[in-house]
Scaffold this motif. Structure first.
Motif, PDB file in Angstrom:
ATOM      1  N   TYR A  65       0.832  -1.205   0.000  1.00 11.83           N
ATOM      2  CA  TYR A  65       0.000   0.000   0.000  1.00 11.83           C
ATOM      3  C   TYR A  65       0.867   1.256   0.000  1.00 11.83           C
ATOM      4  N   VAL A  66       1.984   1.222   0.735  1.00  6.99           N
ATOM      5  CA  VAL A  66       2.907   2.370   0.742  1.00  6.99           C
ATOM      6  C   VAL A  66       3.393   2.650  -0.675  1.00  6.99           C
ATOM      7  N   VAL A  67       3.866   1.628  -1.358  1.00  4.39           N
ATOM      8  CA  VAL A  67       4.358   1.813  -2.724  1.00  4.39           C
ATOM      9  C   VAL A  67       3.225   2.266  -3.641  1.00  4.39           C
ATOM     10  N   PHE A  68       2.058   1.679  -3.467  1.00  2.47           N
ATOM     11  CA  PHE A  68       0.887   2.069  -4.251  1.00  2.47           C
ATOM     12  C   PHE A  68       0.577   3.560  -4.085  1.00  2.47           C
ATOM     13  N   SER A  69       0.752   4.095  -2.871  1.00  2.49           N
ATOM     14  CA  SER A  69       0.423   5.501  -2.619  1.00  2.49           C
ATOM     15  C   SER A  69       1.255   6.457  -3.474  1.00  2.49           C
ATOM     16  N   TRP A  70       2.390   5.980  -3.964  1.00  2.00           N
ATOM     17  CA  TRP A  70       3.254   6.818  -4.800  1.00  2.00           C
ATOM     18  C   TRP A  70       2.876   6.776  -6.281  1.00  2.00           C
ATOM     19  N   VAL A  71       2.023   5.845  -6.666  1.00  2.00           N
ATOM     20  CA  VAL A  71       1.638   5.722  -8.083  1.00  2.00           C
ATOM     21  C   VAL A  71       0.119   5.677  -8.264  1.00  2.00           C
ATOM     22  N   TYR A  72      -0.631   6.006  -7.227  1.00  2.00           N
ATOM     23  CA  TYR A  72      -2.088   5.845  -7.258  1.00  2.00           C
ATOM     24  C   TYR A  72      -2.752   6.596  -8.394  1.00  2.00           C
ATOM     25  N   ASP A  73      -2.166   7.703  -8.827  1.00  2.00           N
ATOM     26  CA  ASP A  73      -2.804   8.520  -9.851  1.00  2.00           C
ATOM     27  C   ASP A  73      -2.840   7.846 -11.224  1.00  2.00           C
ATOM     28  N   HIS A  74      -2.217   6.683 -11.360  1.00  2.00           N
ATOM     29  CA  HIS A  74      -2.286   5.910 -12.599  1.00  2.00           C
ATOM     30  C   HIS A  74      -3.469   4.939 -12.616  1.00  2.00           C
ATOM     31  N   PHE A  75      -4.293   4.958 -11.581  1.00  2.00           N
ATOM     32  CA  PHE A  75      -5.421   4.046 -11.456  1.00  2.00           C
ATOM     33  C   PHE A  75      -6.733   4.825 -11.487  1.00  2.00           C
ATOM     34  N   GLN A  76      -7.805   4.145 -11.839  1.00  2.00           N
ATOM     35  CA  GLN A  76      -9.134   4.759 -11.860  1.00  2.00           C
ATOM     36  C   GLN A  76      -9.849   4.614 -10.521  1.00  2.00           C
ATOM     37  N   GLU A  77      -9.608   3.512  -9.825  1.00  2.00           N
ATOM     38  CA  GLU A  77     -10.180   3.271  -8.502  1.00  2.00           C
ATOM     39  C   GLU A  77      -9.060   2.816  -7.578  1.00  2.00           C
ATOM     40  N   LEU A  78      -9.275   2.989  -6.293  1.00  2.00           N
ATOM     41  CA  LEU A  78      -8.263   2.558  -5.328  1.00  2.00           C
ATOM     42  C   LEU A  78      -8.909   2.091  -4.035  1.00  2.00           C
ATOM     43  N   PRO A  79      -8.222   1.219  -3.330  1.00  2.00           N
ATOM     44  CA  PRO A  79      -8.734   0.765  -2.032  1.00  2.00           C
ATOM     45  C   PRO A  79      -8.259   1.703  -0.928  1.00  2.00           C
ATOM     46  N   TYR A  80      -8.948   1.672   0.188  1.00  2.00           N
ATOM     47  CA  TYR A  80      -8.464   2.338   1.396  1.00  2.00           C
ATOM     48  C   TYR A  80      -7.867   1.268   2.293  1.00  2.00           C
ATOM     49  N   PHE A  81      -6.964   1.687   3.170  1.00  2.00           N
ATOM     50  CA  PHE A  81      -6.335   0.761   4.110  1.00  2.00           C
ATOM     51  C   PHE A  81      -6.902   1.084   5.485  1.00  2.00           C
ATOM     52  N   ARG A  82      -7.680   0.176   6.038  1.00  2.00           N
ATOM     53  CA  ARG A  82      -8.346   0.424   7.318  1.00  2.00           C
ATOM     54  C   ARG A  82      -7.789  -0.498   8.388  1.00  2.00           C
ATOM     55  N   VAL A  83      -7.508   0.086   9.545  1.00  2.00           N
ATOM     56  CA  VAL A  83      -6.967  -0.659  10.676  1.00  2.00           C
ATOM     57  C   VAL A  83      -8.002  -0.652  11.794  1.00  2.00           C
ATOM     58  N   ILE A  84      -8.339  -1.839  12.281  1.00  2.00           N
ATOM     59  CA  ILE A  84      -9.303  -1.975  13.371  1.00  2.00           C
ATOM     60  C   ILE A  84      -8.638  -2.766  14.489  1.00  2.00           C
ATOM     61  N   GLY A  85      -8.844  -2.321  15.724  1.00  2.00           N
ATOM     62  CA  GLY A  85      -8.277  -3.054  16.851  1.00  2.00           C
ATOM     63  C   GLY A  85      -8.763  -2.489  18.166  1.00  2.00           C
ATOM     64  N   ASP A  86      -8.481  -3.207  19.236  1.00  2.00           N
ATOM     65  CA  ASP A  86      -8.866  -2.783  20.578  1.00  2.00           C
ATOM     66  C   ASP A  86      -8.049  -1.583  21.026  1.00  2.00           C
ATOM     67  N   TYR A  87      -8.530  -0.928  22.074  1.00  2.00           N
ATOM     68  CA  TYR A  87      -7.818   0.175  22.700  1.00  2.00           C
ATOM     69  C   TYR A  87      -6.416  -0.300  23.095  1.00  2.00           C
ATOM     70  N   GLY A  88      -5.399   0.496  22.741  1.00  2.00           N
ATOM     71  CA  GLY A  88      -4.036   0.165  23.112  1.00  2.00           C
ATOM     72  C   GLY A  88      -3.371  -0.891  22.243  1.00  2.00           C
ATOM     73  N   SER A  89      -3.975  -1.224  21.110  1.00  2.00           N
ATOM     74  CA  SER A  89      -3.420  -2.288  20.269  1.00  2.00           C
ATOM     75  C   SER A  89      -2.389  -1.784  19.247  1.00  2.00           C
ATOM     76  N   GLY A  90      -2.162  -0.478  19.178  1.00  2.00           N
ATOM     77  CA  GLY A  90      -1.130   0.049  18.288  1.00  2.00           C
ATOM     78  C   GLY A  90      -1.642   0.643  16.991  1.00  2.00           C
ATOM     79  N   LYS A  91      -2.934   0.948  16.919  1.00  2.00           N
ATOM     80  CA  LYS A  91      -3.491   1.502  15.684  1.00  2.00           C
ATOM     81  C   LYS A  91      -2.858   2.849  15.330  1.00  2.00           C
ATOM     82  N   SER A  92      -2.771   3.746  16.302  1.00  2.00           N
ATOM     83  CA  SER A  92      -2.196   5.067  16.044  1.00  2.00           C
ATOM     84  C   SER A  92      -0.716   4.961  15.684  1.00  2.00           C
TER      85      SER A  92
END
Length: 184
Positions: A65-92
């Motif tokens: 996804y990091v590498v994709f973020s540098w070339v995303y403008d060559h695509f018509q659609e893109l995914p989002y990267f979503r992180v889900i977890g409990d409090y204190g699990s390291g999301k931030s």
């Protein structure tokens, strides 16, 4: 100060820009050559591994996804990267690591207004890193959800009426481009 590609002139924002000077938008410090795309992915994955503990397959996905973020403008659609977890699990922490690597990352949190969000996205054309994005039971959520629903597909802007004309008394529909990668 500027360069031209295919007849279009590109100009860097001034260093005193209120988003760039304080570091709200993360810009690359240098261009570095890599032997191959694989060596780039290995280095990105190693950086992620050094700063956050996640399963190896999730490290792979994050590196892509990091590498994709540098070339995303060559695509018509893109995914989002979503992180889900409990409090204190390291999301931030994960979002900070991703933001350090993604293209022109912009860090926002749940207090960001929809107006600021779509204007920054249109101006910077970078990766939105959205932390603490719990918009339940908020009037703001409707606007931000609309931005997120529009931002995965190229050519679907958010329109707003902007004051114009003499004395700023007339309003013109103005498109804001919200297409771009988002880590939530």
């Amino acid at each position: 100060s500027h360069f031209v590609i295919d007849g279009k002139t590109y100009t860097a924002p001034p260093p005193a820009n209120n988003l760039i000077k304080p570091g709200f938008v993360k810009l690359p410090s240098a261009a570095v050559a890599f032997d191959s795309e694989i060596s780039l992915l290995v280095e990105v994955k190693a950086f992620i591994h050094d700063f956050v503990q996640i399963p190896a397959d999730f490290e792979d996905l994050a590196a892509f996804y990091v590498v994709f973020s540098w070339v995303y403008d060559h695509f018509q659609e893109l995914p989002y990267f979503r992180v889900i977890g409990d409090y204190g699990s390291g999301k931030s922490r994960f979002l900070k690591v991703m933001g350090a690597l993604c293209c022109r990352s912009i860090f926002l949190n749940g207090s960001a207004s929809a107006s600021a969000m779509f204007r920054m996205m249109d101006q910077v054309k970078g990766t939105i890193i959205l932390d603490e994005a719990d918009f339940r039971f908020s009037d703001t959520s409707n606007e931000i959800v609309k931005i997120l629903n529009s931002g995965f597909q190229k050519g679907i802007p958010v329109f707003r009426s902007e004051a114009s004309g003499k004395n700023m008394k007339s309003y013109d529909p103005t498109p804001f481009d919200v297409f771009g990668p988002k880590v939530i």
